[in-house]
Design an enzyme around this catalytic site. Structure first.
Site, PDB file in Angstrom:
ATOM      1  N   GLU A 111       0.823  -1.198   0.000  1.00 45.30           N
ATOM      2  CA  GLU A 111       0.000   0.000   0.000  1.00 45.30           C
ATOM      3  C   GLU A 111       0.859   1.251   0.000  1.00 45.30           C
ATOM      4  OE1 GLU A 111      -2.743  -0.698   3.265  1.00 45.30           O
ATOM      5  OE2 GLU A 111      -4.175  -1.459   1.798  1.00 45.30           O
ATOM      6  N   CYS A 184       0.578  -2.618  15.452  1.00 44.93           N
ATOM      7  CA  CYS A 184       0.583  -2.313  14.022  1.00 44.93           C
ATOM      8  C   CYS A 184      -0.077  -3.428  13.212  1.00 44.93           C
ATOM      9  CB  CYS A 184       2.035  -2.127  13.572  1.00 44.93           C
ATOM     10  SG  CYS A 184       2.225  -2.007  11.786  1.00 44.93           S
ATOM     11  N   CYS A 400      -1.336   5.799  10.098  1.00 45.47           N
ATOM     12  CA  CYS A 400      -0.154   5.131  10.638  1.00 45.47           C
ATOM     13  C   CYS A 400      -0.488   3.803  11.280  1.00 45.47           C
ATOM     14  CB  CYS A 400       0.431   6.016  11.732  1.00 45.47           C
ATOM     15  SG  CYS A 400       1.874   6.852  11.211  1.00 45.47           S
TER      16      CYS A 400
END
Ligand code: SF4
Length: 422
Positions: A111, A184, A400
């Site tokens: 991405e 994450c 993020c």
């Protein structure tokens, strides 16, 4: 492949398979000269290919009209192609941010994110880009809720529709990631492979082409903060930097690379003459908390990382950025702010606070706006310039820590404006 892949630091790239060659994009002038010599051509032909690749940003060999047709056919027959990643899906946020799914020649996808008017990440780092962002105001409440705050009345979505004054492109360096940061989403993919230099820089070219960006006129910032750990793919990452600087024409002062703390990578980076600015993803004020949320700390602790960062010869007015993802109740309390101050005392440092962006299957909480505000205030009072990053594209999983190759079917709210051919 998780901790195994990072045991040897930047040498880990040798353990991760690379795709087969044949792509011209990503090669510098010396390599192109060798390629063209192999085809019986003089060096000036290499310069023509270089300009076509990076100045004109062509998508196919047929568009390289400075070369005779016979030579283009000869190159095609020899297996050479431009090799830009293909943009196979585009999702657009209400704030104008776009997230692209990019497909490589072997079908792997990563991405890339386009943020018109940036996310304020460059503020205070001494660069030209920082000056442009200096009026950007983000407060704690906005960072947590994503709602525009009282100070900033701009309508980011409408602004993006009118074009852009400047933009930031967030680039991926690996397919997945081996580092396993617990907050994450990319970490959930594990590592599949490194991207080549051409695949890294090619994301930029594909996005510039989509937006008709004219280098030298439009102001573009690049952040190597997408999927992957750039310093675990060090040589390809640095080759992409050279191509972006010398070919595409992005000044190095407008590029920032973020590392989770790969010590051999930081040490190599310190010796580079042409290099982006550095951001260290700190995210904790002591090794105990950091080991919990970033297991890589067991290999290289905060002390070792800061020592290596301090050894980087900084350019005039250059500051190192410390990224700090605030996780509610984990690392966002006053005692943590005091510890961060002690760690960074005396350094040419600034801190970017990032309110954790939620993702499915990750068991953390967003911090309270009041805690974010206190954290920022304490660091500022201690003399560390501290900024809150604007959350861009949270609604389309582009913020993020949210990059995980989300496709439309998984997230019905996505506004998909490109062809979904997956
Ligand atoms: S935060 Fe960065 S280094 Fe950590 S797992 Fe995610 S992509 Fe990898």
């Amino acid at each position: 492949m998780t901790m195994e892949a990072i045991k040897t630091g930047i040498d880990a790239e040798a353990a991760i398979p690379m795709p087969p060659g044949g792509a011209l994009f990503g090669l510098g002038l010396p390599e192109l000269t060798v390629v063209m010599a192999g085809l019986g051509q003089k060096p000036y032909r290499a310069r023509q290919v270089f300009d076509a690749l990076y100045k004109q940003r062509v998508a196919s060999l047929d568009e390289v009209t400075t070369l005779p047709i016979a030579l283009r056919e000869q190159m095609q027959a020899a297996g050479w192609q431009i090799g830009l990643p293909e943009m196979v899906q585009t999702a657009k946020s209400v704030d104008g941010t776009e997230r692209y799914l990019m497909r490589m020649a072997d079908g792997e996808t990563v991405e890339t994110v386009w943020m018109p008017d940036g996310d304020g990440g460059e503020r205070g780092d001494g660069s030209e880009a920082a000056v442009e962002e200096s009026n950007d105001r983000v407060d704690a409440a906005e960072a947590v809720t994503g709602q525009l705050n009282k100070i900033d009345k701009r309508n980011w979505g409408a602004l993006a529709e009118q074009g852009f004054r400047r933009a930031t492109i967030c680039i991926s360096s690996q397919v997945g990631c081996a580092v396993n940061c617990q907050f994450c989403l990319t970490a959930k993919l594990g590592i599949r492979r490194n991207l080549t230099a051409g695949e890294i820089a090619g994301q930029v070219a594909a996005v510039l082409n989509r937006h008709g960006v004219k280098m030298g006129k439009d102001r573009i910032n690049l952040v190597f903060m997408g999927m992957g750990e750039p310093f675990l793919n060090y040589s390809s990452f640095m080759q992409s930097v050279r191509v972006l600087v010398e070919g595409i024409g992005v000044p190095e002062s407008r590029m920032t690379v973020s590392t989770s703390g790969i010590l051999p990578g930081i040490e190599a980076f310190a010796k580079e003459t042409v290099r982006p600015k550095l951001a260290l993803s700190l995210n904790a004020s002591n090794d105990v908390v950091r080991e919990r949320i970033m297991p890589i700390t067991r290999k290289w602790n905060i002390g070792k990382l800061l020592e290596a960062v301090k050894a980087i010869p900084l350019r005039t007015r250059e500051w190192v950025t410390f990224e700090y993802v605030l996780l509610g109740g984990v690392n966002d309390q006053p005692e943590h702010a005091r510890e961060v101050l002690a760690l960074l005392r005396g350094m040419a440092a600034k801190v970017n606070l990032i309110v954790w962006n939620p993702g499915p299957g990750i068991d953390y909480h967003q911090p309270e706006p009041a805690d974010v505000a206190v954290f920022q205030k304490m660091l500022m009072a201690g003399g560390i310039p501290t900024y809150i990053r604007r959350p861009r594209g949270r609604d389309i999983y582009a913020a993020c820590g949210q990059l995980k190759r989300t496709v439309a079917e998984e997230s019905p709210k996505l506004v998909v404006i490109g062809a979904a051919v997956l």
